[in-house]
Design a protein around this motif. Structure first.
Motif, mmCIF file in Angstrom:
data_model
loop_
_atom_site.group_PDB
_atom_site.id
_atom_site.type_symbol
_atom_site.label_atom_id
_atom_site.label_comp_id
_atom_site.label_asym_id
_atom_site.label_seq_id
_atom_site.Cartn_x
_atom_site.Cartn_y
_atom_site.Cartn_z
ATOM 1 N N ASN A 48 0.817 -1.217 0.000
ATOM 2 C CA ASN A 48 0.000 0.000 0.000
ATOM 3 C C ASN A 48 0.851 1.267 0.000
ATOM 4 O O ASN A 48 0.380 2.339 -0.366
ATOM 5 N N TRP A 49 2.091 1.117 0.443
ATOM 6 C CA TRP A 49 2.968 2.295 0.503
ATOM 7 C C TRP A 49 4.415 1.865 0.382
ATOM 8 O O TRP A 49 4.845 0.882 0.993
ATOM 9 N N SER A 50 5.165 2.568 -0.451
ATOM 10 C CA SER A 50 6.597 2.325 -0.587
ATOM 11 C C SER A 50 7.319 3.659 -0.435
ATOM 12 O O SER A 50 6.948 4.640 -1.099
ATOM 13 N N PRO A 51 8.333 3.738 0.433
ATOM 14 C CA PRO A 51 9.030 5.000 0.656
ATOM 15 C C PRO A 51 9.922 5.389 -0.514
ATOM 16 O O PRO A 51 10.426 4.524 -1.233
ATOM 17 N N THR A 52 10.100 6.685 -0.708
ATOM 18 C CA THR A 52 11.043 7.178 -1.701
ATOM 19 C C THR A 52 12.424 7.289 -1.062
ATOM 20 O O THR A 52 12.560 7.201 0.167
ATOM 21 N N ASP A 53 13.446 7.484 -1.872
ATOM 22 C CA ASP A 53 14.790 7.678 -1.322
ATOM 23 C C ASP A 53 14.843 8.913 -0.435
ATOM 24 O O ASP A 53 15.571 8.942 0.561
ATOM 25 N N THR A 54 14.085 9.942 -0.781
ATOM 26 C CA THR A 54 14.047 11.154 0.039
ATOM 27 C C THR A 54 13.503 10.848 1.421
ATOM 28 O O THR A 54 14.037 11.310 2.439
ATOM 29 N N GLU A 55 12.448 10.033 1.492
ATOM 30 C CA GLU A 55 11.866 9.660 2.791
ATOM 31 C C GLU A 55 12.825 8.768 3.578
ATOM 32 O O GLU A 55 12.920 8.879 4.807
ATOM 33 N N ARG A 56 13.531 7.887 2.878
ATOM 34 C CA ARG A 56 14.517 7.042 3.560
ATOM 35 C C ARG A 56 15.628 7.897 4.162
ATOM 36 O O ARG A 56 16.094 7.652 5.278
ATOM 37 N N LYS A 57 16.068 8.896 3.392
ATOM 38 C CA LYS A 57 17.145 9.761 3.889
ATOM 39 C C LYS A 57 16.713 10.551 5.114
ATOM 40 O O LYS A 57 17.515 10.803 6.016
ATOM 41 N N GLU A 58 15.465 10.949 5.160
ATOM 42 C CA GLU A 58 14.965 11.680 6.331
ATOM 43 C C GLU A 58 15.076 10.816 7.586
ATOM 44 O O GLU A 58 15.464 11.297 8.655
#
Length: 330
Positions: A48-58
């Motif tokens: 239902n949801w997959s994080p972006t690289d930007t969200e991972r970096k946060e």
């Protein structure tokens, strides 16, 4: 402001993106640091949801900012050691398939927009060169840009108002045109593109244009361009071979299943990846499952797919081995 510390955190964070949550937590546990929640790294198990690289970096930066210098150094050393292994693995893959590499020409003040596009493309295995993210802090800025302009398969031109006033942007676009590589223009401002790109149809991006629409248009471009399509298929294959979630497998398969014209090398790679990765052969496809009311195991779905390809050879070593492994699911 400690610029050196910020640069170290950013460098470590970028390197962590090459690892999965289990590997990162193994290193964090060694230095007695807070662990990351795998859901914030890989998304939920239902897709239902997959994080972006930007969200991972946060998530990463928040944890890294709490570490002491000695902890940061130990973490960097651990990542470098694991990263060396990853680099060797990636070089082996590169001998067989070559993922799509694009250059993003843009104004620095709009880097957030370009980063979001880069994050979404990275989920498909496509690498987008973004100068403010792709260049190491200690590297020669101009040399890295020139090197990438010589290596990319194509370019994305993010044409905001003021683009024409930037000599950097103009020279980047001129370089791409001079190499005669495909390019795609996204027009964000009111001013139309100028120069050689003015004759080409650009995608007009307004406040109403969704991010999903932008990515869809880019994917359609690389899919239908004969020079980019083989590299895009390679990108999907590499990402699929490294899938660590059933939902990721489904997401990538939505794009790959629409492709025709796979080479024998690409077919063999797909068959081998299916055998090697449990997140492929252990899953039942939920893509198109409503056509017959159920989801078929991926080994069967992929076997039907490769049989439809013009260059499929049932006598190839990869195909023979595949049938031996999945004789009950083909």
């Amino acid at each position: 402001m400690n610029i050196e510390r910020i640069q170290n955190i950013r460098r470590i964070g970028m390197n962590c993106l090459k690892l999965d949550a289990a590997e990162i937590n193994l290193l964090l546990r060694e230095i007695e640091a807070e662990l990351i929640d795998s859901r914030f790294w890989h998304g939920d198990e239902y897709g239902n949801w997959s994080p972006t690289d930007t969200e991972r970096k946060e998530v990463l930066y928040r944890i890294l900012d709490e570490l002491q210098p000695v902890q940061l150094q130990k973490l960097a050393d651990g990542i470098e050691e694991i990263g060396g292994h990853l680099k060797r693995d990636e070089s082996i893959v590169a001998d067989d398939v070559v993922p799509l590499f694009l250059f993003g020409s843009h104004l620095a003040k709009h880097k957030k927009v370009i980063s979001e596009v880069g994050d979404s493309l990275s989920l498909l295995g496509v690498r987008l060169f973004i100068a403010h993210e792709s260049i190491r802090p200690t590297a020669d800025f101009q040399q890295e840009i020139r090197k990438s302009l010589n290596e990319v398969h194509g370019g994305l031109i993010f044409f905001h108002d003021g683009f024409g006033a930037s000599p950097w942007c103009d020279q980047e676009v001129g370089w791409l045109i001079g190499r005669d590589v495909p390019y795609f223009t996204l027009k964000y401002g009111k001013k139309p593109p100028h120069g050689f790109v003015a004759k080409d149809q650009a995608l007009s991006v307004t406040e109403r244009t969704t991010h999903e629409k932008v990515i869809k248009e880019i994917v359609e471009w690389v899919t239908y361009d004969p020079d980019l399509k083989p590299r895009f298929i390679d990108s999907l294959l590499i990402s699929l071979s490294r899938s660590n979630l059933f939902s990721t497998t489904d997401s990538l398969w939505r794009h790959l299943r629409l492709q025709q014209g796979l080479t024998q090398k690409q077919i063999d790679f797909l068959l081998s990846a299916t055998q090697d990765n449990y997140q492929i052969h252990g899953a039942a496809s939920r893509v198109g499952m409503y056509e017959d009311g159920r989801g078929d195991p991926y080994p069967r779905v992929i076997w039907k797919f490769v049989q439809s390809q013009t260059h499929f050879n049932a006598q190839s070593e990869a195909a023979v081995q595949y049938l031996k492994s999945f004789s009950d699911k083909k």
